[in-house]
Design an enzyme around this catalytic site. Structure first.
Site, PDB file in Angstrom:
ATOM      1  N   GLU A 118       0.952  -1.666  -0.729  1.00  0.00           N
ATOM      2  CA  GLU A 118      -0.229  -0.026   0.167  1.00  0.00           C
ATOM      3  C   GLU A 118       0.662   1.262  -0.436  1.00  0.00           C
ATOM      4  OE1 GLU A 118      -3.211   0.434   1.835  1.00  0.00           O
ATOM      5  OE2 GLU A 118      -4.323  -1.194   1.717  1.00  0.00           O
TER       6      GLU A 118
ATOM      7  N   HIS B  92      -2.684  -1.154  10.115  1.00  0.00           N
ATOM      8  CA  HIS B  92      -2.165  -2.223  10.423  1.00  0.00           C
ATOM      9  C   HIS B  92      -0.726  -2.418  11.179  1.00  0.00           C
ATOM     10  CE1 HIS B  92      -4.040  -4.620   7.497  1.00  0.00           C
ATOM     11  NE2 HIS B  92      -4.652  -3.041   6.832  1.00  0.00           N
TER      12      HIS B  92
END
Lengths: 502, 502
Positions: B142, B365
């Site tokens: 990402e 995360h």
């Protein structure tokens, strides 16, 4: 290794081991048994040719040179039983026969539903020939209809009990493999660039062009067999698809390099849509070390220069071949031994404008048929996945320049489609403002008649949607071209840093 | 091996060889020379620590335990020169140090331009931490903006001189790798299925989700390092993307199997978007034989159960985690030794809702950090690319059933979109006929007011275009699901035929 009771043809360059004798009609097999066939005179089978039963006996190739049919066991065998044959183990095949002989058939079948001329007749013809000739390995392209594949599969089940069809894209990759030997594993890699969806008249985009890999073990030798079909070349002088085809050639080379590290022998067959001297094929061969069966063949028979698109073929477009009176060579069988093996091309053949013994050709392409000799040698060949070609850096530089040109063109297209989308959006906003103003009674009258106003709005909306789609597509194109350019640059740097290994 | 004059950090588990001493400021290198550093007290460098020059001398890991900085050469060295260090050869590295210790950092960075909260601050924080901690290998997901990657690259050039960004899709794959060791080769495999382009609110399709492979040789050990990010799960109870994620897990497993045959050690890091007990992860692990660093770690420190999406993280969506009060584990480091090596996970850590020493987390995360021990063993481990898990056939059967369900759904969608396109086409034809009839004077009057008639025609045209696009997309989806189902079936058959090898 074939379903129980499956008939495997007793033919070709390898021996077969009789492993099971089972009842006719696909019932469960009886106890393992075997028969010894000192000279099986296929295709004219005589029951008297089976003098003895010897468990585990081997049919040597020299003893089984015939056609490809199913035969009931002879008198003396338990009545109404069939035998199941499987290719022999490495030891048996190599015993007194240190060279493995492999016959390969490669053809772009030109089997486009509703479009290709006499498709069904030609597919039947291809099937019949493959059954008669019983090659070891058949690599086909442009089998676009899965039904054609299924029919071929049924027809060839006896000769080529192992096959795989690679599905991809909207239409399908068109790639399939038929083999006398078990396919142990497979993988499909779809090229990241493959033309443009809006080029409907060319249609390559819809095929999801790919490279298919099947892994096989023949006589203890691990084969990585690749089948592929690259983007077509529609205009050689101004080839708009060259950057895409180069990206495909690069991805093909990278895919082969990365997936073939445990293979003993690498084979690649396919319609590469590149002439032998084109930069893409030099890149592919240089970066993988693959050898061209045509160039290496000890014996050649077929169209001059090994051409596979020839004017003699009644289905080829003669105007396209005007600059090439002999035709062009764009279908290839390439090979390479990676570990302690050597591969030699004993013979290369092409069809010559028509299929053998009939009036029509298999396809608008000629078939390429190679007979390879694979031999184990004492010590590893030392041929790694790279190549020893000192000109490789030049080839990569040349390819990178073409990819760079494609990148600049893609960036221009991305920019124009983006600008078009913005303009359409502005027009729509302007219209929305005008409509709102009218509704709010600010304007005395409508600036346009209602109908034209609506038509204009729909037109702007249509342009907005299409231009946005194009912009997204060209953004992806830019990304992939840029990525390939980067990778090539890294390879160039590595080649320059390690010229001795290059 | 790093550009001339590049500074490579003297740190970590491997030794470094001093190969060149070159001028400050990136000028051409002087004659090769070297220096011996018996105890380089990094990060507090004292010039008096360099007592002697010895060509080709090696910095042993124990002697270079410090941070990651650039240091000018000490007094006694030619003034204003820098030294170039490269990782030592296998022999040197293994000398008296038979275990290779590798520290790996994996993180889904959640760095979506304009959308992710405090993106720039977090990317800076990630860069700073990576520079301080000096891992051996960093796997990021990402990182959607290439600018973020470029900034990280500049910041980390000293610590991680080798890096690669994988480009793909419209937005980019978001995948990148930073490494202390040279990247020898790379390959990108884009998953054939990755959600739907019309699901704009999810957007996975636009990322061109992929698996990136980089090949490295560390201490003579060949590492195949994979980094990936699979399709997100937006609704666990009714997960419409499960078939696509399973196809991705399958393609990931197949890609790893086929490309890692020459590797000694396989490492996979990424956001797999699957819980540890999900069928996709069982399939991936079963079919590749990869081991879960969390499950194998001798020492663990971090969120309970190794969770990587936790309620304590201020950026996570708390409502999504309601059914999982401890959080979920979807980010993994998996590993495997293929040839004569063993890999052990000495330690696994995760961040715990915030980055170490600061108030905000790196991302939504948690980062996963593993310390692996890689040791050569006398004889080959015998771990081939398959696996010894007897339950594999069950897992493949389960996955195949899910893919089959996806296939049926895709066929239904293909059918409905095709029917919609046909209806729109019929409506258009009807309108065309009515318009022609009106023009020919057959009808006395127009059946509709002009405006409604035009609006209807545009609507029909719009529906026709969209429905055709959808039909093509779902045709591709059907092909890929069908292909995967077929491949799984072949694997199942092989597992059943060779249960002992399964």
């Amino acid at each position: 290794m074939g379903g129980l009771g499956t008939w495997i043809p007793v033919r070709g360059s390898l021996g077969f081991r009789v492993v099971l004798v089972c009842r006719k009609g696909g019932e469960r097999p009886g106890a393992p048994s075997a028969l010894f066939l000192p000279s099986w005179p296929l295709p004219c089978l005589s029951p008297s040719a089976f003098p003895a039963w010897l468990p585990g006996s081997v049919l040597q190739p020299a003893l089984a040179p015939g056609g490809c049919h199913s035969y009931p066991l002879p008198a003396g065998a338990p009545s109404a039983w069939h035998c199941l044959l499987t290719p022999t183990e490495p030891q048996q095949a190599m015993e007194g026969e240190p060279t493995l002989r492999l016959r390969i058939f490669n053809l772009n079948c030109w089997a486009i539903r509703y479009l290709s001329k006499r498709r069904q007749q030609r597919v039947r013809l291809i099937g019949d020939t493959l059954r008669q000739e019983a090659f070891d390995l058949v690599l086909l392209q442009e089998v676009w209809s899965e039904q054609d594949y299924s029919e071929l599969k049924v027809k060839l089940a006896g000769c080529y009990p192992f096959s795989h069809y690679f599905r991809s894209g909207v239409i399908g990759s068109g790639l399939c493999v038929f083999s006398r030997f078990p396919i142990l594993d497979m993988l499909l890699y779809q090229y990241s660039l493959n033309g443009y969806p809006y080029m409907l008249q060319h249609g390559d985009w819809f095929c999801g062009k790919s490279v298919g890999l099947v892994v096989m073990k023949i006589s203890g030798i691990i084969f990585n067999v690749y089948v592929t079909h690259l983007h077509a070349e529609y205009c050689r002088d101004k080839d708009a698809y060259l950057p895409h085809r180069l990206v495909q050639a690069w991805e093909l080379a990278q895919f082969i390099r990365h997936t073939s590290k445990a293979a003993d022998v690498v084979l690649l067959g396919g319609d590469l849509n590149m002439h032998p001297e084109d930069v893409g094929i030099r890149l592919l061969r240089g970066w993988t070390g693959l050898q061209d069966a045509f160039a290496e063949a000890m014996h050649f028979e077929g169209c001059k220069n090994g051409c596979t698109l020839v004017p003699d073929n009644c289905f080829t477009d003669k105007s396209e071949l005007l600059p090439f009176p002999l035709g062009i060579r764009i279908d290839y069988i390439l090979y390479k031994a990676i570990s302690s093996f050597t591969v030699k091309c004993e013979e290369l053949k092409t069809t010559t404008g028509r299929a053998p013994g009939v009036d029509i050709p298999f396809s608008d392409h000629e078939a390429v048929m190679a007979t390879l000799h694979i031999q184990r040698q004492g010590q590893p060949a030392g041929a790694t996945l790279g190549t020893a070609d000192p000109a490789l850096a030049d080839v990569v530089t040349e390819a990178r320049a073409e990819v760079g040109a494609g990148l600049r063109a893609a960036r221009r297209q991305r920019y124009s489609s983006g600008r078009m989308a913005v303009l359409a959006l502005l027009l729509l906003l302007l219209q929305a403002a005008a409509a709102l103003a009218t509704l709010a009674g600010l304007g005395a009258e409508q600036p346009f008649p209602k109908l034209s106003f609506c038509l204009l709005a729909f037109l702007a909306l249509g342009v907005l949607v299409l231009a946005t789609g194009l912009h997204l597509f060209h953004t992806m194109e830019v990304k992939m071209l840029h990525g390939t350019e980067d990778q090539m640059w890294m390879v160039l740097r590595a080649l320059q840093e390690r010229p001795s290994e290059g």
